[in-house]
Design a protein around this motif. Structure first.
Motif, PDB file in Angstrom:
ATOM      1  N   GLY A  23      19.091  22.665 -31.087  1.00 31.93           N
ATOM      2  CA  GLY A  23      20.329  21.891 -31.363  1.00 31.93           C
ATOM      3  C   GLY A  23      21.804  22.538 -31.214  1.00 31.93           C
ATOM      4  N   CYS A  25      23.523  23.100 -28.427  1.00 30.80           N
ATOM      5  CA  CYS A  25      24.521  22.574 -27.650  1.00 30.80           C
ATOM      6  C   CYS A  25      25.644  21.896 -28.387  1.00 30.80           C
ATOM      7  CB  CYS A  25      23.989  21.885 -26.429  1.00 30.80           C
ATOM      8  SG  CYS A  25      22.473  22.520 -25.834  1.00 30.80           S
ATOM      9  N   ILE A  82      10.349  11.143 -26.581  1.00 31.70           N
ATOM     10  CA  ILE A  82      11.702  10.916 -26.294  1.00 31.70           C
ATOM     11  C   ILE A  82      12.204   9.498 -26.033  1.00 31.70           C
ATOM     12  CG2 ILE A  82      11.602  10.964 -23.597  1.00 31.70           C
ATOM     13  CD1 ILE A  82      13.880  13.190 -25.518  1.00 31.70           C
ATOM     14  N   ALA A  86      15.159   7.823 -28.092  1.00 28.87           N
ATOM     15  CA  ALA A  86      16.429   7.127 -27.476  1.00 28.87           C
ATOM     16  C   ALA A  86      16.535   5.792 -28.000  1.00 28.87           C
ATOM     17  CB  ALA A  86      16.219   7.132 -26.241  1.00 28.87           C
ATOM     18  N   THR A 115      20.574  11.803 -28.847  1.00 29.30           N
ATOM     19  CA  THR A 115      19.529  11.674 -28.009  1.00 29.30           C
ATOM     20  C   THR A 115      18.970  13.014 -27.291  1.00 29.30           C
ATOM     21  OG1 THR A 115      20.329   9.524 -27.654  1.00 29.30           O
ATOM     22  CG2 THR A 115      18.295  10.345 -26.408  1.00 29.30           C
ATOM     23  N   VAL A 116      20.081  13.664 -27.048  1.00 24.93           N
ATOM     24  CA  VAL A 116      19.922  15.078 -26.231  1.00 24.93           C
ATOM     25  C   VAL A 116      19.961  16.045 -27.064  1.00 24.93           C
ATOM     26  CG1 VAL A 116      20.232  13.989 -23.834  1.00 24.93           C
ATOM     27  CG2 VAL A 116      22.097  14.635 -25.256  1.00 24.93           C
ATOM     28  N   ASN A 117      19.806  15.934 -28.593  1.00 22.77           N
ATOM     29  CA  ASN A 117      19.959  17.231 -29.392  1.00 22.77           C
ATOM     30  C   ASN A 117      18.591  17.689 -29.444  1.00 22.77           C
ATOM     31  OD1 ASN A 117      20.096  18.870 -31.692  1.00 22.77           O
ATOM     32  ND2 ASN A 117      21.864  17.696 -32.442  1.00 22.77           N
ATOM     33  N   CYS A 118      18.355  18.731 -29.156  1.00 24.03           N
ATOM     34  CA  CYS A 118      16.977  19.315 -29.080  1.00 24.03           C
ATOM     35  C   CYS A 118      16.192  19.506 -30.364  1.00 24.03           C
ATOM     36  CB  CYS A 118      16.820  20.916 -28.353  1.00 24.03           C
ATOM     37  SG  CYS A 118      18.658  21.275 -27.670  1.00 24.03           S
ATOM     38  N   LEU A 121      13.838  16.336 -30.920  1.00 23.06           N
ATOM     39  CA  LEU A 121      12.675  16.578 -30.270  1.00 23.06           C
ATOM     40  C   LEU A 121      11.858  17.807 -30.857  1.00 23.06           C
ATOM     41  CD1 LEU A 121      10.942  15.162 -27.835  1.00 23.06           C
ATOM     42  CD2 LEU A 121      12.124  16.636 -26.383  1.00 23.06           C
ATOM     43  N   GLY A 122      12.414  18.874 -31.023  1.00 21.83           N
ATOM     44  CA  GLY A 122      11.911  20.041 -31.339  1.00 21.83           C
ATOM     45  C   GLY A 122      11.115  19.731 -32.563  1.00 21.83           C
TER      46      GLY A 122
ATOM     47  N   CYS B  43      20.119  26.315 -26.319  1.00 24.83           N
ATOM     48  CA  CYS B  43      18.758  26.103 -27.475  1.00 24.83           C
ATOM     49  C   CYS B  43      17.780  27.155 -26.798  1.00 24.83           C
ATOM     50  CB  CYS B  43      18.121  24.972 -27.411  1.00 24.83           C
ATOM     51  SG  CYS B  43      19.574  23.447 -27.422  1.00 24.83           S
ATOM     52  N   LEU B 121      10.910  21.177 -24.547  1.00 24.07           N
ATOM     53  CA  LEU B 121      12.470  21.055 -25.071  1.00 24.07           C
ATOM     54  C   LEU B 121      13.122  21.094 -23.546  1.00 24.07           C
ATOM     55  CD1 LEU B 121      12.978  22.745 -28.380  1.00 24.07           C
ATOM     56  CD2 LEU B 121      12.750  20.387 -27.780  1.00 24.07           C
ATOM     57  N   THR B 124      15.028  17.873 -23.114  1.00 24.01           N
ATOM     58  CA  THR B 124      16.410  17.787 -24.066  1.00 24.01           C
ATOM     59  C   THR B 124      17.618  18.977 -23.520  1.00 24.01           C
ATOM     60  OG1 THR B 124      15.520  18.798 -25.882  1.00 24.01           O
ATOM     61  CG2 THR B 124      15.786  16.324 -25.799  1.00 24.01           C
TER      62      THR B 124
END
Lengths: 202, 228
Positions: A23, A25, A82, A86, A115-118, A121-122, B43, B121, B124
Motif C-alpha cells: 500500500g 503508492c 480482486i 472491487a 481497490t488498487v491498494n496492495c 489484496l496482500g 510496493c 500483487l 494491484t
C-alpha cells in the motif's frame, strides 16, 4: 494463536506498510496532510476488516478441494479475490453514502482508490499462505488496517512539520518521504522484539 | 480525447518505429520513470530487492504483464463501456498475472516461493493500472504496447539498481557469486576484512537507496524538483 496476538502482530510487529511495504503508492500520495490521511486510514481499516473474512469464505468453500465444487480451483484465486475487493469497495461506498453522508463526504475519493491498494489484496494472500481460520483472518484484517492507519497518520504529521525545514531542493517532497518511511521502518523494526506468545500468557 | 487520438493514429502508419516510438520506451527510463517520478508501483519495488535474481524475475514479469495488458486494453478500448472499464482492466491483468504465476511455479519453484505474494500483487501494481488508464485507453495498440514495455523497463531498471546495491553490500555477493568477504564473513574477518552490512538486508535500506537515487536523479534533472 490468540486473536488479540494476531491483532497486535499485524498492527505493530508485521506492519503492512513499514515492514512489508504494501500500500505504498497511496501511502506516499495521500500523506501530505493529516486530515486526508485519517480519512484514507479509516477506509482501509474498514475494507480490510470486511474483505478478509469474505475472501476466507471464498477460498475455503469455493476454491478448495473440499469445497462446493469438489475440485482444486486455486488458480482462480487472484481473479476472485480482486473481484471481491472491487465489489466490496463499491458496496461499502454505497452503504456509507446511504447510512452516513458525513462520513461519505469525509472519505470522498479515497474509497474507490482502495481497490488498487496492495495492502488489501496482500492481506488476503497472506491470510491464505498462513492458513488462518475465519476469526483469525478477521483479526488479521482489522490489525493490519489499524497498522496501516497508524503509519499513514504518523508520516502525514511528520511531512506537515518537515515543510518548515531546509531540505536540499532535489530531496524535497518525494525523496524526503522515502527517507522518513525508511527511518520509521527502522523504528518499527525494534517492535519485532515483542513476543506475541508471551503477551498472551500474561 | 479518444477521438483525436484515433485520428492522429490513422494518419501515421500502424507499426512505425520512429522517434516518437523510441521516446515512448526511453521516457520512462529517465524523465518519466514510474518509480522515481510517477511514484507508481513502489510496493513491490521494495520487497523483492534483497537478491538480484528475484528483482530480475520480477522485472521480466512486470514488463510482460504491462506490455500485454496495455495491448489488450487498447484493442478493447472502444468496445468497453466506461462504467465497467475498471473491472475489465482488472480481469485482463489478473488473467495475465495468473499466467505468470503458474509459469514461474513450473519453471523455478525456489524463486516462486521467495517472491510469495508479490507475484500476485502485480495485479494491484499501480504502474499497470496507471498506464492502462493514462495511456492505453486513448492510444492505438502498437504505441500502447511500446508504452507498456517502456514503463516495465523503467520499473525494472530501478529495481535492479537497488537489488545490486543491496546484494553486494548486504550479502557480499552478486547473483549468488561471492564478491567480497570470506566464506563466512560474519565470523571470519580475514576474508578481505569486509563484514556484511546487515542494514542492507533490512527492508528499510531500500527506502534509503531509492531516496538517494531520487536525490541524484533530480540533481542533474532539475526540472523534476518538487517546488512546493
Amino acid at each position: 494463536m490468540d486473536l488479540f496476538n494476531i491483532f497486535i502482530q499485524a498492527a505493530f510487529i508485521e506492519n503492512l506498510v513499514l515492514i512489508y511495504f504494501l500500500g505504498m503508492c497511496s501511502y506516499l500520495a495521500v500523506s501530505k496532510s493529516v486530515k486526508t490521511a485519517v480519512g484514507l486510514g479509516l477506509a482501509v481499516i474498514f475494507v480490510l476488516g470486511i474483505t478478509m473474512p469474505i475472501n476466507w469464505l471464498i477460498s475455503e468453500y469455493l476454491l478448495s478441494e473440499t469445497g462446493l465444487f469438489g475440485m482444486d480451483l486455486t488458480f482462480l484465486r487472484l481473479i476472485l479475490f480482486i473481484a471481491v475487493i472491487a465489489s466490496m469497495v463499491q458496496l461499502v461506498e454505497m452503504v456509507i453514502e446511504k447510512v452516513s453522508p458525513p462520513l461519505y463526504n469525509a472519505l470522498g475519493i479515497f474509497l474507490p482508490l482502495i481497490t488498487v491498494n496492495c495492502a488489501i489484496l496482500g492481506g488476503s494472500l497472506f491470510m491464505v499462505s498462513r492458513e488462518y481460520n475465519l476469526a483469525e483472518s478477521a483479526a488479521f484484517g482489522l490489525g493490519g488496517g489499524f497498522g496501516w492507519f497508524l503509519a499513514i497518520v504518523a508520516i502525514a504529521a511528520i511531512r506537515e512539520k518537515i515543510q518548515y525545514s531546509n531540505v536540499p531542493a532535489p530531496l524535497r517532497g518525494l525523496g524526503m518521504a522515502f527517507l522518513l518511511t525508511g527511518l520509521m521502518g527502522l523504528a518499527f523494526m525494534s517492535l519485532m522484539g515483542i513476543d506475541p506468545d508471551a503477551l498472551g500468557a500474561n | 480525447m479518444a477521438e483525436t487520438a484515433v485520428k492522429t493514429a490513422k494518419k501515421e502508419s500502424t507499426f512505425a518505429f520512429g522517434k516518437k516510438e523510441r521516446k515512448l520506451i526511453g521516457d520512462p527510463l529517465n524523465d518519466n520513470n514510474p518509480i522515481t517520478v510517477q511514484v507508481l508501483g513502489i510496493c513491490s519495488a521494495l520487497a523483492v530487492t534483497t537478491l538480484v535474481k528475484q528483482a530480475v524475475v520480477m522485472s521480466i514479469a512486470v514488463v510482460f504483464v504491462c506490455g500485454l495488458a496495455n495491448l489488450a486494453i487498447s484493442l478493447l478500448r472502444r468496445s468497453v463501456p466506461k462504467q465497467v472499464r475498471m473491472i475489465v482492466q482488472l480481469v485482463v491483468i489478473a488473467f495475465l498475472v495468473t499466467i505468470v504465476e503458474l509459469t514461474l511455479k513450473a519453471l523455478d519453484y525456489e524463486v516462486y516461493k521467495q517472491l510469495s505474494v508479490f507475484i500476485g500483487l502485480i495485479i494491484t501494481n499501480c504502474i499497470i493500472m496507471g498506464r492502462l488508464e493514462a495511456f492505453a485507453m486513448a492510444n492505438d495498440p502498437w504505441r500502447s504496447f511500446l508504452d507498456g514495455i517502456g514503463n516495465g523497463l523503467g520499473y525494472g531498471a530501478i529495481l535492479i539498481i537497488v537489488a545490486v546495491l543491496r546484494e553486494i553490500f548486504g550479502k557480499g555477493q552478486l547473483l549468488g557469486w561471492k564478491l567480497i568477504g570470506g566464506e563466512d564473513a560474519l565470523i571470519n574477518t580475514t576474508g578481505g576484512g569486509y563484514l556484511n552490512n546487515n542494514l542492507f538486508v533490512l527492508s528499510a535500506s531500500a527506502m534509503f537507496i531509492i531516496a538517494i537515487l531520487i536525490w541524484i536523479h533530480r540533481s542533474y534533472n532539475r526540472k523534476l524538483v518538487d517546488i512546493s
